[in-house]
Write a protein that holds these residues in place. Structure first.
Motif, PDB file in Angstrom:
ATOM      1  N   ALA A  11       8.009   2.106   0.133  1.00 24.34           N
ATOM      2  CA  ALA A  11       7.038   2.287   1.084  1.00 24.34           C
ATOM      3  C   ALA A  11       6.774   4.008   1.467  1.00 24.34           C
ATOM      4  N   LYS A  12       7.671   4.664   1.141  1.00 30.06           N
ATOM      5  CA  LYS A  12       7.429   6.121   0.959  1.00 30.06           C
ATOM      6  C   LYS A  12       6.489   6.262  -0.036  1.00 30.06           C
ATOM      7  N   GLN A  15       2.916   5.406   0.620  1.00 32.45           N
ATOM      8  CA  GLN A  15       2.488   6.302   1.622  1.00 32.45           C
ATOM      9  C   GLN A  15       1.980   7.674   1.082  1.00 32.45           C
ATOM     10  N   PHE A  18      -1.172   6.841  -0.927  1.00 34.62           N
ATOM     11  CA  PHE A  18      -2.288   6.653   0.032  1.00 34.62           C
ATOM     12  C   PHE A  18      -2.873   8.054   0.447  1.00 34.62           C
ATOM     13  N   GLN A  19      -1.702   8.933   0.786  1.00 32.61           N
ATOM     14  CA  GLN A  19      -2.279  10.285   1.441  1.00 32.61           C
ATOM     15  C   GLN A  19      -3.133  11.138   0.374  1.00 32.61           C
ATOM     16  N   GLN A  22      -6.671   9.341  -0.109  1.00 27.19           N
ATOM     17  CA  GLN A  22      -7.647   9.810   1.015  1.00 27.19           C
ATOM     18  C   GLN A  22      -7.938  11.175   0.731  1.00 27.19           C
ATOM     19  N   THR A  94      -3.388  -0.753  -4.836  1.00 24.50           N
ATOM     20  CA  THR A  94      -2.688  -2.005  -4.381  1.00 24.50           C
ATOM     21  C   THR A  94      -2.554  -3.096  -5.353  1.00 24.50           C
ATOM     22  N   PRO A 106      -7.511   2.032   3.407  1.00 27.37           N
ATOM     23  CA  PRO A 106      -6.159   2.468   4.087  1.00 27.37           C
ATOM     24  C   PRO A 106      -6.621   2.404   5.546  1.00 27.37           C
TER      25      PRO A 106
END
Length: 107
Positions: A11-12, A15, A18-19, A22, A94, A106
């Motif tokens: 999960a980290k 994340q 995704f950051q 973005q 994903t 996101p």
């Protein structure tokens, strides 16, 4: 318990990806056009208009409404391109994850 720790680690990692995605999207630009390139709009990945080009031949008093419509069309074209790029990058990231259909990322 070990599975939970592994899941938290993934999960980290997701994340962070995704950051980074973005930030990459925020830096990209897309150009939209209308009337065969007579009106061009450049948008950032955050949908901020960065540039507007209008062919001088379109500057006629009687054609103000047409020019306004062309600007909107070029803006919407660029926006659609940014959204498509965002969707493509999200799908790449994903791939293989069990995400329910219709869920937008996101978040």
């Amino acid at each position: 318990m070990r599975d939970l720790m592994g899941l938290m680690g993934k999960a980290k990692e997701m994340q962070a990806k995704f950051q980074a995605m973005q930030e990459e999207i925020a830096q990209m630009e897309a150009e939209g056009q209308a009337a065969g390139g007579s009106v061009k709009v450049v948008l950032s990945g955050k949908f901020e208009m960065r540039k507007l080009e209008i062919d001088p031949s379109l500057f006629k008093e009687d054609d103000v409404e047409i020019l306004e419509d062309l600007i909107l069309a070029a803006h919407n074209d660029a926006k659609a391109k940014v959204e498509a790029a965002m969707q493509e990058k999200t799908q790449e990231m994903t791939a293989g994850l069990p995400i329910p259909p219709g869920m937008k990322l996101p978040f």
